[in-house]
Enzyme design. Structure first.
Site, PDB file in Angstrom:
ATOM      1  N   ASP A 132      -0.452  -4.270   1.175  1.00  0.00           N
ATOM      2  CA  ASP A 132      -0.488  -3.185   0.188  1.00  0.00           C
ATOM      3  C   ASP A 132       0.518  -2.126   0.605  1.00  0.00           C
ATOM      4  O   ASP A 132       0.340  -1.473   1.635  1.00  0.00           O
ATOM      5  CB  ASP A 132      -1.902  -2.595   0.126  1.00  0.00           C
ATOM      6  N   ARG A 134       1.457   0.484  -1.286  1.00  0.00           N
ATOM      7  CA  ARG A 134       1.365   1.673  -2.133  1.00  0.00           C
ATOM      8  C   ARG A 134       1.177   2.948  -1.315  1.00  0.00           C
ATOM      9  O   ARG A 134       0.473   2.961  -0.333  1.00  0.00           O
ATOM     10  CB  ARG A 134       0.186   1.531  -3.107  1.00  0.00           C
TER      11      ARG A 134
END
Ligand SMILES: [Zn+2]
Length: 210
Positions: A132, A134
């Site tokens: 991930d 983000r």
């Protein structure tokens, strides 16, 4: 870390119900249109009303192209329906979060690796990215700009709750979203639940495929 309001207008929208939202476009660290806030706020709400907030990662395949490989389009519509149904709700649309932050080209490459048997985490890692990638700091900055320090968070993802709490935003309630399991998203959604500890509105079972 600079967060700036660049433009704003009213926008009439319709999901499970119609409502009018304030659309505000924010730049972050010089990146234009980093966060688009859709704010539904009834005029008669109490001053200390805690908003229902969703931090939603952009997903062109799920939201526009009708991809059945993820639940993003379904979650966005569901989220907007809930935000329109509440007195004070905020959707923060994270425009640079495509493919968990790796961008559309790399997402397409990751999907190709998934066709060859990798799961979503393995595919990202094979491409040299974390599971991930983000960054939620722009969402935090926009909430602070909007003077929101307490939220009811609309998410299944425990990471988003952690990020807000670590940045002094109090999460007073978690509101989960439901999912529609199909043969294409089954592996991904079960991984979200069983490996990434996402909490769906109803516990997903391997067998609950329509
Ligand atoms: Zn998606």
């Amino acid at each position: 870390m600079k967060c700036e309001l660049m433009a704003e207008c009213k926008l009439p929208v319709k999901f499970s119900r119609a409502c009018e939202v304030d659309m505000k476009s924010f730049s972050y660290n010089g990146r234009p249109e980093e966060v688009i806030a859709l704010i539904h706020k009834k005029s008669e709400i109490a001053v200390n009303e805690v908003p229902l907030v969703r931090v939603h990662s952009a997903c062109i395949t799920g939201e526009i192209f009708g991809s059945q490989k993820c639940d993003c389009g379904y979650q966005f519509k569901q989220g907007m329906g809930k935000i329109c149904s509440t007195a004070y709700g905020i959707m923060l649309y994270m425009t640079s979060h495509e493919g968990r932050g790796i961008g559309l080209n790399n997402k397409i490459r990751a999907y190709q690796l998934q066709e060859q048997g990798a799961n979503t985490i393995e595919a990202n890692e094979k491409l040299g990215f974390p599971a991930d990638a983000r960054d939620f700091s722009a969402a935090v900055a926009v909430l602070k700009f909007l003077k929101v320090d307490r939220v009811k968070i609309l998410t299944n993802n425990p990471e988003k709750i952690k990020v807000l709490r670590n940045n002094n935003i109090e999460v007073v309630e978690q509101v989960s979203l439901s999912a529609e399991l199909n043969q294409f998203n089954k592996q991904y959604l079960l991984l979200k639940q069983n490996v990434l500890a996402h909490r769906f509105q109803h516990f997903l079972q391997e067998t609950s495929v329509f």
